[in-house]
Enzyme design. Structure first.
Site, PDB file in Angstrom:
ATOM      1  CG  ASP A  93      -1.944   1.029   1.146  1.00 35.83           C
ATOM      2  OD1 ASP A  93      -2.157   1.741   0.183  1.00 35.83           O
ATOM      3  OD2 ASP A  93      -2.865   1.108   2.174  1.00 35.83           O
ATOM      4  CG  ASP A 266      -6.055  -5.414   2.231  1.00 36.20           C
ATOM      5  OD1 ASP A 266      -5.930  -4.647   3.546  1.00 36.20           O
ATOM      6  OD2 ASP A 266      -6.531  -4.450   1.391  1.00 36.20           O
ATOM      7  CB  CYS A 304     -11.090 -26.198  10.982  1.00 37.74           C
ATOM      8  SG  CYS A 304      -9.616 -25.233  10.689  1.00 37.74           S
ATOM      9  CB  CYS A 306      -6.081 -25.046  11.028  1.00 36.32           C
ATOM     10  SG  CYS A 306      -6.772 -24.641  12.564  1.00 36.32           S
ATOM     11  CB  CYS A 309      -8.877 -27.315  14.399  1.00 35.55           C
ATOM     12  SG  CYS A 309      -9.711 -25.598  14.653  1.00 35.55           S
ATOM     13  CG  HIS A 335      -9.052 -21.473  13.400  1.00 38.31           C
ATOM     14  ND1 HIS A 335      -9.654 -22.428  13.222  1.00 38.31           N
ATOM     15  CD2 HIS A 335     -10.151 -20.357  13.466  1.00 38.31           C
ATOM     16  CE1 HIS A 335     -10.864 -22.313  12.789  1.00 38.31           C
ATOM     17  NE2 HIS A 335     -11.101 -21.190  13.131  1.00 38.31           N
TER      18      HIS A 335
END
Length: 376
Positions: A93, A266, A304, A306, A309, A335
């Site tokens: 940015d 974003d 999930c 991940c 998890c 997560h």
């Protein structure tokens, strides 16, 4: 100048589109969410962890990196991707958002934005030319033209004045770019006024940027106004260039914007909310601080896969958070970013199979109405 990036749409489902964005640091499948790494670091996460989740592009901020450690130092280190040890692409940015978010330490003139450093009080004059030069030193794959992001509420006359300034800065930013390997995007502004959004889109798309962004949304305006202005703005952007909705947003916002035809996003929500004890799940948003989780042996999200998890219970994560342990921020951030990465992969697959509307409906079905509307 031939564009240093390649963009192609490979599948469409009504307004939604899946694409392929090729940069100097590899290919990015779209729609794509970029984790925010303002100071060349996504908080609580290592670059290789982001890569392993599937993220092929992250966002960094030119203003903050110019203040510390300095764009010249980053250039000496081989550019921002090399500096942070990230294998993917980086979008920077320009610092225009900081004209609003750091309004107490800056002043705006036709020339640019005069900042007083939030670190030591030293002065930094950010002009369209210097913003591009800084981003070229940083080695960003995609650079953003300097713009002025207006706050909400903003009177029509004030928004019009800002829009004119953004248009002039866009022309100067485009003229200042000398790199043949770094892309440059222009930014549409106009607050919540349809006439100004149309005017800004016409001004910015008249300049041959490599892609186009929509800014100045999700800054406090009502959700219906944000969605209306996003849809209006994207409808006026070229179909053969990547379209980037800046600073948005919740899972519901992202799915709505993908349906409009946006390709890139974003937002700080998945990382900031994680540090505040909030997790995005297939069942809605969970606040791990709540006492109801104190003896809950379930994972954050049963759907999930991940690492948090698979290995941590809600009870343990609540204990970590209430104890102020750094691992709580790490686990919840991992997560949430995993959730967002899966959300984008699911969207890409659904567009390819022309089932995006059903996919978006299925995702929303797991979210209570209040959560879907309020997001964070």
């Amino acid at each position: 100048m031939q564009s240093p990036i390649e963009f192609s749409v490979i599948a469409r489902d009504d307004g939604a589109r899946a694409g392929r964005l090729v940069t100097g640091h590899g290919e990015v499948a779209t729609p794509a969410f970029m984790p925010v790494g303002t100071r060349a670091a996504v908080k609580a996460m290592a670059p290789d962890e982001l890569w392993d989740m599937g993220y092929r592009m992250v966002l960094a901020n030119a203003y903050h990196l110019a203040i510390r450690p300095g764009a010249e130092l980053v250039r000496e280190m081989g550019g921002v991707a090399s500096f942070m040890g990230y294998r993917g692409a980086v979008l920077t940015d320009s610092g225009g958002f900081q004209a609003m978010s750091l309004a107490q330490i800056n002043s705006i003139t036709d020339d640019g934005i005069r900042f007083r450093s939030h670190l030591d009080g030293s002065l930094l004059m950010l002009t369209p030319e210097s913003a591009v030069e800084i981003q070229q030193h940083l080695g960003a794959d995609i650079m953003m033209a300097l713009d002025e992001c207006t706050p909400y509420p903003c009177e029509h006359g004030r928004a019009l004045k800002s829009l004119d300034l953004t248009a002039r800065w866009a022309e100067r930013s485009h003229a200042a770019r000398i790199s043949t390997t770094q892309a440059l995007f222009g930014i549409v502004q106009g607050s919540v006024y349809p006439d100004l959004r149309k005017m800004s889109a016409a001004q910015i798309t008249s300049i041959a940027f490599d892609g186009y962004a929509v800014g100045g949304l999700s800054v406090g305006e009502p959700k219906p106004a944000m969605l209306e202005m996003a849809a209006l703005s994207v409808s006026m952007l070229p179909a053969d260039k990547p379209r980037y909705l800046m600073g948005v947003g919740t899972p519901a916002d992202l799915l709505a914007a993908i349906a409009m035809g946006f390709d890139m996003f974003d937002c700080v929500l998945p990382t900031r909310n994680a540090r505040n004890g909030s997790a995005f799940t297939s069942e809605g948003r969970i606040s791990i601080k709540q006492a109801v989780h104190a003896r809950d042996g379930r994972p954050l999200d049963p759907a999930c896969d991940c690492r948090p998890c698979r290995t941590h219970s809600r009870a343990y994560l609540r204990h970590l958070f209430m104890s102020g342990e750094i691992l709580a921020a790490r686990a919840l951030t991992e997560h949430n970013l995993h959730f967002y990465a899966n959300l984008m992969r699911g969207a890409q697959a659904a567009i390819a199979s022309r089932t995006f509307a059903a996919y978006a409906k299925d995702v929303a079905a797991g979210w209570p109405v209040k959560e879907a509307a309020e997001g964070a």
